[in-house]
Design an enzyme around this catalytic site. Structure first.
Site, PDB file in Angstrom:
ATOM      1  CE  LYS A 125       2.857 -60.219  -8.332  1.00 20.53           C
ATOM      2  NZ  LYS A 125       3.717 -60.106  -9.528  1.00 20.53           N
ATOM      3  CB  SER A 176       0.307 -56.847  -7.453  1.00 20.77           C
ATOM      4  OG  SER A 176      -1.046 -56.822  -7.052  1.00 20.77           O
ATOM      5  CE1 TYR A 183      -0.099 -62.023  -8.000  1.00 21.59           C
ATOM      6  CE2 TYR A 183      -1.506 -60.464  -6.829  1.00 21.59           C
ATOM      7  CZ  TYR A 183      -0.723 -60.789  -7.922  1.00 21.59           C
ATOM      8  OH  TYR A 183      -0.560 -59.876  -8.941  1.00 21.59           O
ATOM      9  CB  ILE A 230       1.047 -56.893 -18.200  1.00 24.56           C
ATOM     10  CG1 ILE A 230      -0.296 -56.402 -17.637  1.00 24.56           C
ATOM     11  CG2 ILE A 230       2.172 -55.922 -17.836  1.00 24.56           C
ATOM     12  CD1 ILE A 230      -0.395 -56.365 -16.111  1.00 24.56           C
TER      13      ILE A 230
HETATM   14  N1  LIG Z   1      -4.126 -58.550 -14.059  1.00 25.15           N
HETATM   15  C1  LIG Z   1      -4.066 -57.848 -12.942  1.00 25.15           C
HETATM   16  O1  LIG Z   1      -5.079 -57.345 -12.428  1.00 25.15           O
HETATM   17  C2  LIG Z   1      -2.733 -57.599 -12.275  1.00 25.15           C
HETATM   18  C3  LIG Z   1      -2.695 -56.663 -11.237  1.00 25.15           C
HETATM   19  C4  LIG Z   1      -1.483 -56.430 -10.592  1.00 25.15           C
HETATM   20  C5  LIG Z   1      -0.347 -57.097 -10.994  1.00 25.15           C
HETATM   21  N2  LIG Z   1      -0.411 -58.008 -12.013  1.00 25.15           N
HETATM   22  C6  LIG Z   1       0.844 -58.679 -12.365  1.00 25.15           C
HETATM   23  O2  LIG Z   1       1.132 -58.465 -13.740  1.00 25.15           O
HETATM   24  C7  LIG Z   1       1.963 -59.521 -14.224  1.00 25.15           C
HETATM   25  C8  LIG Z   1       1.415 -60.006 -15.548  1.00 25.15           C
HETATM   26  O3  LIG Z   1       0.157 -60.612 -15.302  1.00 25.15           O
HETATM   27  P1  LIG Z   1      -1.079 -60.550 -16.322  1.00 25.15           P
HETATM   28  O4  LIG Z   1      -2.178 -59.860 -15.631  1.00 25.15           O
HETATM   29  O5  LIG Z   1      -0.596 -60.077 -17.652  1.00 25.15           O
HETATM   30  O6  LIG Z   1      -1.470 -62.095 -16.266  1.00 25.15           O
HETATM   31  P2  LIG Z   1      -1.530 -63.267 -17.329  1.00 25.15           P
HETATM   32  O7  LIG Z   1      -2.217 -62.811 -18.556  1.00 25.15           O
HETATM   33  O8  LIG Z   1      -2.074 -64.426 -16.557  1.00 25.15           O
HETATM   34  O9  LIG Z   1       0.020 -63.518 -17.672  1.00 25.15           O
HETATM   35  C9  LIG Z   1       0.856 -64.227 -16.826  1.00 25.15           C
HETATM   36  C10 LIG Z   1       2.129 -64.530 -17.583  1.00 25.15           C
HETATM   37  O10 LIG Z   1       2.975 -65.336 -16.746  1.00 25.15           O
HETATM   38  C11 LIG Z   1       3.479 -66.396 -17.523  1.00 25.15           C
HETATM   39  N3  LIG Z   1       3.790 -67.575 -16.732  1.00 25.15           N
HETATM   40  C12 LIG Z   1       2.995 -68.188 -15.812  1.00 25.15           C
HETATM   41  N4  LIG Z   1       3.599 -69.294 -15.348  1.00 25.15           N
HETATM   42  C13 LIG Z   1       4.804 -69.381 -15.993  1.00 25.15           C
HETATM   43  C14 LIG Z   1       5.872 -70.310 -15.950  1.00 25.15           C
HETATM   44  N5  LIG Z   1       5.868 -71.377 -15.132  1.00 25.15           N
HETATM   45  N6  LIG Z   1       6.946 -70.101 -16.756  1.00 25.15           N
HETATM   46  C15 LIG Z   1       6.967 -69.035 -17.591  1.00 25.15           C
HETATM   47  N7  LIG Z   1       5.990 -68.112 -17.667  1.00 25.15           N
HETATM   48  C16 LIG Z   1       4.924 -68.298 -16.873  1.00 25.15           C
HETATM   49  C17 LIG Z   1       2.365 -66.692 -18.497  1.00 25.15           C
HETATM   50  O11 LIG Z   1       2.873 -67.350 -19.631  1.00 25.15           O
HETATM   51  P3  LIG Z   1       2.544 -68.852 -20.078  1.00 25.15           P
HETATM   52  O12 LIG Z   1       1.196 -69.215 -19.579  1.00 25.15           O
HETATM   53  O13 LIG Z   1       2.705 -68.822 -21.569  1.00 25.15           O
HETATM   54  O14 LIG Z   1       3.635 -69.600 -19.430  1.00 25.15           O
HETATM   55  C18 LIG Z   1       1.869 -65.319 -18.856  1.00 25.15           C
HETATM   56  O15 LIG Z   1       2.648 -64.780 -19.912  1.00 25.15           O
HETATM   57  C19 LIG Z   1       1.987 -60.578 -13.119  1.00 25.15           C
HETATM   58  O16 LIG Z   1       3.200 -60.506 -12.417  1.00 25.15           O
HETATM   59  C20 LIG Z   1       0.829 -60.187 -12.213  1.00 25.15           C
HETATM   60  O17 LIG Z   1       1.035 -60.596 -10.883  1.00 25.15           O
HETATM   61  C21 LIG Z   1      -1.572 -58.278 -12.659  1.00 25.15           C
END
Ligand SMILES: NC(=O)c1ccc[n+]([C@@H]2O[C@H](COP(=O)([O-])OP(=O)(O)OC[C@H]3O[C@@H](n4cnc5c(N)ncnc54)[C@H](OP(=O)(O)O)[C@@H]3O)[C@@H](O)[C@H]2O)c1
Length: 226
Positions: free
Chosen positions: A148, A131, A144, A19
């Site tokens: 949120k 979320s 989680y 995202i």
């Molecule tokens: N996927 C879903 O179904 C969903 C649904 C609702 C909401 N969301 C929300 O959308 C957002 C993006 O999630 P995504 O689905 O794109 O997940 P993702 O692919 O797992 O991405 C998570 C991001 O967070 C970063 N991150 C994690 N730990 C970190 C740290 N200690 N320091 C800096 N960066 C860190 C990761 O970067 P690095 O690993 O490079 O550090 C990665 O860029 C999140 O807030 C998630 O809660 C996701």
């Protein structure tokens, strides 16, 4: 706001994946400069190669100096970084509780704090990526969901605090999205595309001057029980 001018600068966390990465790409396509934050240096470098407007900034939001990540000008701050520890209360220890709140909530709040002087000057926009779990806690991922819910409170309180300063605050609530974070047992073709969530985030950032889009819920076309 003329969103095509390249003098606008956004700071995007979570930019190394899914995202957040799509947000960085879509902003750059619209001529924004983007400070793209994440830990995965390779993913960030690849993102940086895709546009001269994207500056990768490798950082761990739990340990690094957050103030040092910010450029002099900030027109938008998108906190997309997030983690979702496996399991419910029974299996989550204090360290994991601290980590999920530290990344999902505190890091976003502290980045905002350091960016506020710039955001006030630019009458900028903050977007918190929340979320569906930010409005309804289900039994599978309580820590989680708790983080949120806190992030939603942060956004709503901050919006009131910043009203007089011209900073607007939006929350985007994605449903189940096809990213590495989502491991639910569903047909992945039913999941939301990360680029669709990013498009909603850009809608909040580029909304006309007279409004703020406070809460945007992004659900899959065919509803899933997640
Ligand atoms: N996927 C879903 O179904 C969903 C649904 C609702 C909401 N969301 C929300 O959308 C957002 C993006 O999630 P995504 O689905 O794109 O997940 P993702 O692919 O797992 O991405 C998570 C991001 O967070 C970063 N991150 C994690 N730990 C970190 C740290 N200690 N320091 C800096 N960066 C860190 C990761 O970067 P690095 O690993 O490079 O550090 C990665 O860029 C999140 O807030 C998630 O809660 C996701």
């Amino acid at each position: 706001m003329d969103t095509q001018r390249s003098s606008f600068t956004a700071v995007v966390t979570g930019a190394s994946s899914a995202i957040g990465q799509q947000v960085a790409l879509q902003l750059a396509e619209r001529g924004w400069r983007v400070i793209a934050i994440g830990r995965d240096q390779e993913a960030l470098a690849e993102l940086g190669r895709s546009s001269a407007l994207i500056t990768p900034r490798a950082a761990d939001l739990l340990t690094d100096d957050l103030a040092a990540l910010l450029p002099a000008r900030v027109d938008a701050l998108v906190h997309a970084a997030g983690i979702s520890p496996d399991g419910g209360v029974e299996r989550t220890d204090a360290e994991d509780w601290s980590r999920v709140f530290a990344l999902n909530v505190t890091a976003g709040a502290q980045l905002v704090r350091y960016a506020l002087p710039s955001l006030r000057r630019s009458r900028g926009t903050i977007v918190f990526v929340n979320s569906g779990a930010g409005t309804a806690a289900r039994p599978r991922n309580t820590p989680y969901a708790a983080s949120k819910h806190a992030l939603r409170a942060l956004a709503n309180g901050l919006r009131g605090e910043e009203e007089a300063h011209g900073v607007r605050v939006s929350t985007v609530y994605p449903g189940p999205t096809d990213t590495p974070m989502f491991t639910g047992d569903v047909d992945r073709s039913d999941l939301i595309r990360p680029s669709s969530v990013a498009a909603a985030i850009l809608t909040a950032i580029t909304a006309s001057e007279d409004v703020q889009l406070t809460d945007i819920h992004v659900r899959p076309r065919r509803e899933l029980s997640w």
